[in-house]
Design a protein around this motif. Structure first.
Motif, PDB file in Angstrom:
ATOM      1  N   SER A 222       0.865  -1.277  -0.057  1.00 40.43           N
ATOM      2  CA  SER A 222      -0.119   0.064  -0.068  1.00 40.43           C
ATOM      3  C   SER A 222       0.760   1.517   0.031  1.00 40.43           C
ATOM      4  O   SER A 222       0.581   2.504  -0.278  1.00 40.43           O
ATOM      5  N   TYR A 223       1.873   1.221   0.397  1.00 39.65           N
ATOM      6  CA  TYR A 223       3.062   2.182   0.447  1.00 39.65           C
ATOM      7  C   TYR A 223       4.343   1.919   0.191  1.00 39.65           C
ATOM      8  O   TYR A 223       5.006   1.017   1.109  1.00 39.65           O
ATOM      9  N   GLU A 247      -0.113  -4.792   2.651  1.00 41.16           N
ATOM     10  CA  GLU A 247      -1.663  -4.269   2.772  1.00 41.16           C
ATOM     11  C   GLU A 247      -1.484  -3.562   3.984  1.00 41.16           C
ATOM     12  O   GLU A 247      -1.441  -4.011   4.995  1.00 41.16           O
ATOM     13  N   MET A 253      -1.810   5.297   6.165  1.00 38.78           N
ATOM     14  CA  MET A 253      -0.806   5.219   5.301  1.00 38.78           C
ATOM     15  C   MET A 253       0.632   5.306   5.809  1.00 38.78           C
ATOM     16  O   MET A 253       1.627   4.751   5.075  1.00 38.78           O
ATOM     17  N   THR A 260       0.792  -3.031  10.299  1.00 39.35           N
ATOM     18  CA  THR A 260       0.095  -3.138   9.211  1.00 39.35           C
ATOM     19  C   THR A 260      -0.708  -4.553   9.223  1.00 39.35           C
ATOM     20  O   THR A 260      -1.564  -5.082   8.597  1.00 39.35           O
TER      21      THR A 260
END
Length: 521
Positions: A222-223, A247, A253, A260
Motif C-alpha cells: 500500500s506504500y 497491505e 498510510m 500493518t
C-alpha cells in the motif's frame, strides 16, 4: 435491616499465561538483575529475578488516565540501574514517566506531542535514549525531541521535516547519532516513501542521509519503501533491519512494521565507521525468498541474532551468525531446528493447527550476562532461547506474571464442567474448570485450528452445557468467522452452517464475516 453475618470474599486472577503483543525488551547493560519489557496495551513490566516472575508496573493506573498502559519506549541510565524512563500515551494524555526506584514509584511529566503505544511504530525501536544527562525521544508525531532537565522542557531536532520516527541510536560516547523514520514528509508522490535513514556526527546539529534500500514496488504494497526497524552494533559494525509495508489493514498510510499486519519485503544492512563517518558496508540479508520483513537484531560481539517479522506461509524465523552476517544459520523455523517447551497450554501446536504460534517477532535481545540465552517478543507473549552456545537450542514461553489479554465478555454457568467462559480478543476464549490453573482447552475446531476474538456468547439456564459464540476466523483462514456451538460447556466446538439463501444482501454480509479477522457480531 439486621446483618447476621458477613462473608469474606477472595479475589484473584484467572490465569491465561501470556497473551498479547510484547513490543520491546530492555536489558540494563551492566546490572544483571534489571530487565524490562513493554507491551502494546498492558503497560511496562520488570522481571523479578528472585521470584522468577514479571512484576506489573502500571497497577496504579485508572480508567480516567490509562496512558501508562500504552508504553511506546523505554530508556535506562547505564550508570544507575534504579533509574527508569518510558514514554506512553493514548493520544489525549501523553507522558514521559520517570522513576528512581525501578518503577515502584513513577512521576508523570506531560509530553509536547501525541503518543500511542498501540499504534503506528509500536513494534520498532528503540526510540528513547538517556545519554550524558540528556533524554532523546523519537516520537510518532513531532519528530525527534530532547530534554536536558528530565522532561520539564523539550526542544525539537529537525530531521528534514520527518515527524514519524521509527528508531534512534547513539554510540557509547554520544557523538554518532542515527535516526530512522517513515519517510512520509519527503514522499515524492504520496505512495512512495522518501528517504528513511539519517546520520549525525556533530551532536544532532545536522543530519545527512545514510544509505538505505531503494523502494521496491511490491504488488501487494500500500506504500512503497523500506523503514528502519531495529539497530545494533559491535566493535566492527552497525547493523540495521528494514521492512516494507504490505497491505495496510489499519494504522493509515504511515503504518509500517507489524502495525500493518502485513509486510512485502525486508532487508538487513551492515555499516562501518570510516574516518568518523558511518558508511554502508554490505547487504547481508539472508537468502530467504518467502515475503517478510526483518526486524529483531542483536549482537554481543561474537554472535548476531536476527528475526523475520510478518513472514508469510509458515511464521517467523530466527537466524544466528558468527561471522558478522556473512552467513546465517536458522535456529527456529516453524517447529524445526530447535526444541520447544510449551509450558503454556493454549500455545501447544495441537491447539494451533499443528503449527507454531510464534509470530510478529519485532525484537530479539541477547542477554548481556549470559551468551547462551536470549529473549524475543511475539504477538502472544515473551519467549526465551537457551542453548545458543552449545547449539542445542531450546525455545520456551517466558510469560510468568504477564497478563495482557483483552477480556471482552465473561460468562458464568450455573452448573456443568466449566463454570467460567472467558471471551478474549485475539485468543478466542477459554472455558475454566479449575480457577487456579491455566486452561488446557481452547476455542478451536476439530483440527486444532483456533478461532479468535469471540465478541459474544450465550447459553440457556436449562442446558448451560450448550453454548453458542460468535468468533472471528483466524489470520491464516483455517477457521472462518460465524457461529460456533459447544455441547460440553466450552471444551470442544463445532462450526454451525451459515444461514444463506435469505437474500443476496445477507449472503454478501455472511461472505464478509467468514474472512479472517472480521467481526461476526
Amino acid at each position: 435491616m439486621k446483618i447476621l453475618s458477613s462473608i469474606k470474599y477472595e479475589y484473584g486472577n484467572l490465569k491465561i499465561g501470556g497473551g498479547g503483543f510484547v513490543t520491546g525488551i530492555t536489558f540494563h547493560p551492566t546490572d544483571s538483575k534489571t530487565l524490562y519489557i513493554r507491551t502494546d496495551i498492558g503497560g511496562v513490566y520488570r522481571y523479578d529475578f528472585d521470584k522468577q516472575t514479571w512484576t506489573y508496573l502500571a497497577d496504579k493506573v485508572t480508567a480516567d488516565d490509562p496512558a501508562q498502559t500504552y508504553p511506546l519506549a523505554i530508556a535506562l541510565d547505564e550508570n544507575d540501574p534504579n533509574k527508569l524512563f518510558f514514554t506512553c500515551g493514548d493520544k489525549h494524555s501523553n507522558y514521559l514517566c520517570v522513576s528512581s526506584d525501578k518503577g515502584e514509584n513513577i512521576t508523570q511529566k506531560p509530553l509536547p506531542c501525541s503518543v500511542h503505544g498501540n499504534e503506528v511504530g509500536r513494534a520498532t525501536g528503540d526510540r528513547l535514549i538517556y545519554k550524558n544527562g540528556r533524554l532523546y525521544f523519537g516520537s510518532q508525531t513531532a519528530g525527534i525531541i530532547y530534554s536536558e532537565d528530565m522532561g520539564e522542557s523539550w526542544q525539537s531536532i529537525d530531521l528534514f521535516g520527518e515527524k514519524n520516527i521509527s528508531l534512534i541510536w547513539t554510540d557509547s560516547e554520544g557523538k554518532l547519532f542515527i535516526a530512522g523514520c517513515s519517510g512520509e514528509a519527503n514522499s515524492p508522490d504520496g505512495v512512495t516513501r522518501g528517504h528513511t535513514l539519517y546520520c549525525s556526527t556533530d551532536g544532532v546539529k545536522s543530519f545527512v542521509p545514510l544509505t538505505a534500500p531503494d523502494p521496491v514496488k511490491y504488488e501487494n504494497s500500500s506504500y512503497y519503501g523500506f523503514v528502519p526497524q531495529r539497530i545494533t552494533s559491535d566493535s566492527r559494525y552497525i547493523y540495521i533491519t528494514f521492512a516494507s509495508s504490505g497491505e495496510v489493514f489499519y494504522g493509515g498510510m504511515g503504518a509500517y512494521a507489524c502495525d500493518t499486519g502485513s509486510l512485502s519485503g525486508g532487508k538487513v544492512y551492515r555499516y562501518r565507521i570510516e574516518n568518523g563517518v558511518t558508511v554502508f558496508d554490505k547487504d547481508i540479508t539472508p537468502e530467504d525468498h518467502i515475503p517478510c520483513g526483518y526486524s529483531g537484531i542483536c549482537s554481543n560481539g561474537k554472535m548476531l541474532l536476527l528475526s523475520t517479522v510478518c513472514r508469510k506461509n509458515g511464521g517467523d524465523m530466527i537466524y544466528t551468525s558468527t561471522d558478522s552476517g556473512e552467513s546465517w544459520k536458522i535456529i527456529m523455523n516453524r517447529l524445526e531446528y530447535s526444541r520447544f517447551d510449551w509450558n503454556i497450554p493454549y500455545m501447544k501446536p495441537r491447539y494451533n493447527g499443528g503449527g507454531n504460534c510464534v509470530h510478529w517477532i519485532s525484537d530479539i535481545k541477547l542477554s548481556p550476562f549470559d551468551s547462551d540465552t536470549a529473549l524475543f517478543n511475539t504477538g502472544t507473549g515473551l519467549f526465551m532461547i537457551t542453548g545458543l552456545a552449545s547449539g542445542d537450542v531450546l525455545v520456551k514461553p517466558f510469560c510468568e506474571g504477564i497478563e495482557e489479554t483483552v477480556h471482552l465478555n465473561v460468562y458464568t454457568t450455573p452448573h456443568g464442567r466449566n463454570r467460567i467462559i472467558d471471551i478474549i480478543g485475539d485468543l478466542g476464549g477459554f472455558a475454566f474448570e479449575d480457577y487456579d490453573s491455566e486452561c488446557e482447552n481452547s476455542f478451536a475446531n476439530e483440527n486444532g485450528d483456533r478461532y479468535i476474538t469471540c465478541l459474544n456468547a450465550d447459553f440457556t439456564l436449562q442446558r448451560p452445557e450448550y453454548i453458542v459464540a460468535t468468533p472471528r476466523g483466524n489470520w491464516t483462514g483455517k477457521t472462518k468467522g460465524g457461529l460456533i456451538l459447544s455441547k460440553d460447556c466450552g471444551s470442544t466446538w463445532e462450526r454451525l452452517p451459515m444461514p444463506r439463501g435469505l437474500s443476496e444482501f445477507i449472503d454478501k454480509k455472511l461472505d464478509n464475516i467468514e474472512k479472517p479477522n472480521v467481526d461476526s457480531g
